[in-house]
Structure formats: structure tokens, C-alpha cells
Design a protein around this motif. Structure first.
Motif, PDB file in Angstrom:
ATOM      1  N   SER A 178      28.411  23.606  31.557  1.00 32.40           N
ATOM      2  CA  SER A 178      27.670  23.573  32.823  1.00 32.40           C
ATOM      3  C   SER A 178      28.579  22.959  33.907  1.00 32.40           C
ATOM      4  N   TRP A 224      25.412  26.925  36.876  1.00 36.25           N
ATOM      5  CA  TRP A 224      24.035  27.373  36.493  1.00 36.25           C
ATOM      6  C   TRP A 224      22.921  27.096  37.608  1.00 36.25           C
ATOM      7  N   SER A 225      22.040  27.610  38.057  1.00 35.63           N
ATOM      8  CA  SER A 225      21.046  27.311  39.034  1.00 35.63           C
ATOM      9  C   SER A 225      20.245  26.520  38.552  1.00 35.63           C
ATOM     10  N   ARG A 264      30.386  30.299  36.002  1.00 35.24           N
ATOM     11  CA  ARG A 264      28.742  30.080  36.532  1.00 35.24           C
ATOM     12  C   ARG A 264      28.538  28.752  36.602  1.00 35.24           C
ATOM     13  N   GLU A 269      17.806  28.468  36.155  1.00 33.36           N
ATOM     14  CA  GLU A 269      18.150  28.571  34.933  1.00 33.36           C
ATOM     15  C   GLU A 269      18.335  27.556  34.173  1.00 33.36           C
ATOM     16  N   LEU A 270      18.675  26.408  34.562  1.00 33.54           N
ATOM     17  CA  LEU A 270      18.835  25.303  33.724  1.00 33.54           C
ATOM     18  C   LEU A 270      17.390  24.631  33.359  1.00 33.54           C
ATOM     19  N   HIS A 303      30.165  26.847  33.576  1.00 31.54           N
ATOM     20  CA  HIS A 303      30.352  27.595  32.369  1.00 31.54           C
ATOM     21  C   HIS A 303      31.988  28.029  32.041  1.00 31.54           C
ATOM     22  N   VAL A 326      24.648  35.907  33.037  1.00 33.72           N
ATOM     23  CA  VAL A 326      23.521  35.346  32.749  1.00 33.72           C
ATOM     24  C   VAL A 326      23.009  35.165  31.516  1.00 33.72           C
TER      25      VAL A 326
END
Ligand SMILES: Cc1ncc(COP(=O)(O)O)c(C=O)c1O
Length: 394
Positions: free
Chosen positions: A167, A176-177, A174, A180-181, A169, A146
Motif C-alpha cells: 500500500s 488504496w482508498s 493503486r 478499501e482499506l 500497491h 480492485v
């Protein structure tokens, strides 16, 4: 395998000057490093290339309108993203795109922030563009990589201009949710940063409950400050055909990007356009079959690594790249160690993370099983550990 497409057959790539395999030519080392896959491209792509070749005239070619429409339809269909034709800027590659991006934002001496570990050109592009790279290390929280938002805030200075995201990554896998974004976008807005978002792996989300979310779709404001880099190259295994694009909605930003590319960046090869259009229009069934196959490979890698003392990895949500922590195995030079064991991996030091390796599982299952066996055996002999006898493949 139960699919009209064949990912199992080992295709002999010798004699094709392939970077991935020729690195170890004449040596018994299974190459699982550079990010291309060993699979043939979708039949529709191969067919379209045949037809274009048959025409026999290969003059200067601009992006076909039908390709622009295919990209717009793909972005709308897959990501709910409505993009105007004029937002698209075509590029022969995304390493090139990352460098143009760095040159088009801010001034020499400005700072580019990126999360590490990271695909190496994210760290070299700022320096090549007279900017400096500011690295914010990702954190492992509950076995998941994270971003540390406080560290991100602390890294920002009056010279910060660009937040360079990957993204999904590469290398940590990952996707990104949304939240998170949104946090990244909020930071960018608060500090008036441009967001550069390399979404080359967007078509390779492995977890079925996750959808790729382009950061530019969060809000019109975020879209305005974002340069998104995209390509069909990873998802359809056509990186050697060099066709990619930037999506830039803000006219000023787009103008600066085009100016930075100047007359230095060449046209996209016309076969790249042909392949890209066929991939976006007719490659979906193949891509879905590919994702199912890669999910199987991913599960196999996760299972095998979990069973080897000294190694660990987090779940790969997206990409065909596994990011493996080998620090517990007490190996000095992991890249060399695994080459000596007969497996060519990317050394984490190149991604700013010594003690890790990146394994590319975009290959036939039998080759992957052999590579995992070699890793297991090498670690077994190094650490004096007795391993379970059951096959990895079960
Ligand atoms: C995040 C990312 N960006 C860019 C690239 C390379 O793009 P290109 O081959 O179009 O230069 C890669 C290749 O692995 C990648 O992982």
C-alpha cells in the motif's frame, strides 16, 4: 525543466556496480526494470552524507534520537499519524522486513494471504518462513485494479494468520482508498488476522487529489493488529543505503517481531541513518519536484501505451511503475521480446501475472521517450500495424 532540481540530465551510472544498468552492460538495452530511479538524491541528503563522511569515524551506531524524532514528525505531518518512539523497529531493508514479519506472526504451517500480482518477495517470504502463501488475484473493474473481497473471504481458513498488503500497491500502482482499506481492516478484524502493510511507496502518490493513508491510522484497533513497513528509500532514491523501519504499536507483536529478527538481521549502516534523517527533515522540496516530474513521465507512458494496439494499462495513482498488459499483442515471452527490442522491463510472470510487464519510469524524460519509441516500433513490426507519426513527447 522549471525546477531548482534537475531530473532531465542523464547521469552515467557505469562503474558504480548498479544492478539496474549492469544487467545489460555492453548491450543497447535501456534498463527500466528494478525499482530504483536514475536521479541523484536530494542535495540535502548528499550534503549530510559528505559531512558524516568527513568526520571519519564509522563505529557501531544506534538510531539517532534526532532521526526517531524526524520520523515521528514526518508521520504526524504527512499522514496525521501519532507514533510513539518505542513503536519503531529499524531494519536494513524491507525484503528483510517482509521475511521477519512472516516469521513473527503465527506458527509454521500457517497461511499468509496476499493480493496478486505482487512484488515477488511477498510470495517467497511466507515459504522461507515455513508458512504458505495464499494468493487472491486483484480484479480489473472499469479499468481499475480492485480487490475481490468475496474471494478474500473465501481464501480465509482456520490457518490464516496474516494479511500482507502492499500500500500503495507494487506493481498495479493503486493507492488504496479509505473505504478499501477499511474493508481490508474489517476482514482482518472479523477473522483475527494480523495486517502486514508494506508502505514503502507511501511518499510516491502521483495524483494530487489523493493522500496516502496508513492502514494503521484507521482506528486504534486496526493499529494494534498492524505491522507497517516504511522506508525513505523509494521516495528519496536511496535504496542502496539500506535504512528502513517497522512501526508496531502492540508490545507483544513488537516483541515477537524483534525476536524473529534475532541476531540475524544486522544493524542499519550508519550512512543509512544519516541519509534517512536528511531526507525526512530536508528533502520535501525535492520530493515535490520529483513527484511533478514523475507525473509527467507517467502521463507520457499512459499516452504512449494507449496508442499501441495490443497493449493496455490502468492509471498509475502511485509509484513510478507502470503495469502493462501485453496479452493482446500475442507475445510469448514479453521480457525477452522487449529486451530484443532494446528495453529491459520486469516480466509479469515474476509477479504471478504472465502476459504483463512492469516498466519503471523513474528516469530522465529523454531516456523514457527513447524506450517508448523502441516499444512502439517493436510492436509495430510484430503486428504489422501502422502507427501515427506524431512524437510521443508532444
Ligand atoms: C513493495 C516493496 N517492498 C519492498 C521493496 C524492497 O525493499 P528493500 O530494498 O528495502 O529490501 C520494494 C522494492 O521495490 C518494494 O516495491
Amino acid at each position: 525543466m522549471n525546477s531548482e532540481f534537475d531530473f532531465d540530465t542523464l547521469i552515467d551510472r557505469s562503474g558504480t556496480a548498479t544492478e539496474k544498468w549492469e544487467k545489460y552492460q555492453g548491450r543497447d538495452i535501456i534498463p527500466l526494470w528494478v525499482a530504483d530511479m536514475d536521479f541523484r538524491s536530494p542535495p540535502a541528503v548528499i550534503q549530510a552524507l559528505h559531512e558524516r563522511i568527513e568526520h571519519g569515524v564509522f563505529g557501531y551506531t544506534h538510531p539517532p534520537e534526532s532521526l526517531v524524532a524526524a520520523v515521528q514528525e514526518h508521520l504526524q505531518r504527512d499522514f496525521d499519524w501519532q507514533v510513539q518512539a518505542e513503536w519503531l523497529v529499524w531494519l536494513p531493508g524491507l525484503v528483510c522486513g517482509l521475511n521477519v514479519l512472516c516469521r513473527s506472526v503465527g506458527e509454521p504451517g500457517d497461511e499468509v494471504i496476499t493480493f496478486t500480482p505482487i512484488y515477488p518477495p511477498f510470495m517467497s517470504a511466507p515459504a522461507l518462513s515455513q508458512r504458505s502463501t495464499v494468493k487472491v488475484p486483484l480484479q480489473l473493474a472499469g479499468g481499475r485494479w480492485v480487490a475481490d473481497l468475496e474471494a478474500l473471504e473465501r481464501a480465509i481458513t482456520p490457518r490464516s494468520r496474516l494479511l500482507l498488503l502492499c500500500s500503495p500497491h507494487n506493481p498495479v500502482g493503486r493507492a488504496w482508498s479509505r473505504s478499501e482499506l477499511q474493508q481490508f481492516a474489517d476482514v482482518a478484524e472479523r477473522h483475527d488476522l494480523i495486517i502486514g502493510s508494506d508502505e514503502i511507496h507511501a511518499g510516491l502518490i502521483l495524483d494530487q487529489q489523493i493522500r496516502h493513508l496508513p492502514i494503521a491510522t484507521l482506528s486504534p484497533e486496526t493499529c494494534r493488529r498492524t505491522i507497517t513497513l516504511l522506508a525513505p528509500s523509494k521516495s528519496y532514491n536511496i535504496p542502496g543505503l539500506g535504512c528502513s523501519l517497522a512501526v508496531i504499536s502492540d508490545p507483544q507483536l513488537r516483541k515477537r517481531f524483534i525476536k524473529a529478527a534475532g541476531r540475524i538481521v544486522p544493524h542499519v549502516n550508519l550512512l543509512g541513518y544519516t541519509a534517512a534523517e536528511a531526507a525526512y527533515r530536508k528533502g520535501e522540496a525535492w520530493r515535490q519536484a520529483l513527484l511533478a516530474y514523475l507525473r509527467g513521465n507517467r502521463d507520457l507512458v499512459e499516452q504512449a501505451i494507449a496508442a499501441i494496439p495490443g497493449l493496455s494499462m490502468s492509471h498509475v495513482e502511485a509509484t513510478y511503475l507502470a503495469w502493462i498488459d501485453v496479452r493482446g499483442a500475442g507475445i510469448d515471452n514479453p521480457g525477452r521480446f522487449f529486451e530484443a527490442a532494446g528495453v529491459g522491463l520486469s516480466d509479469g510472470a515474476d509477479f504471478d501475472a504472465p502476459g504483463f510487464v512492469r516498466l519503471n519510469f523513474g528516469c530522465s524524460r529523454s531516456l523514457l521517450v527513447e524506450a517508448l519509441e523502441r516499444i512502439r516500433t517493436a510492436l509495430g513490426s510484430t503486428m504489422g500495424t501502422k502507427f501515427h507519426e506524431e512524437s510521443i513527447e508532444q
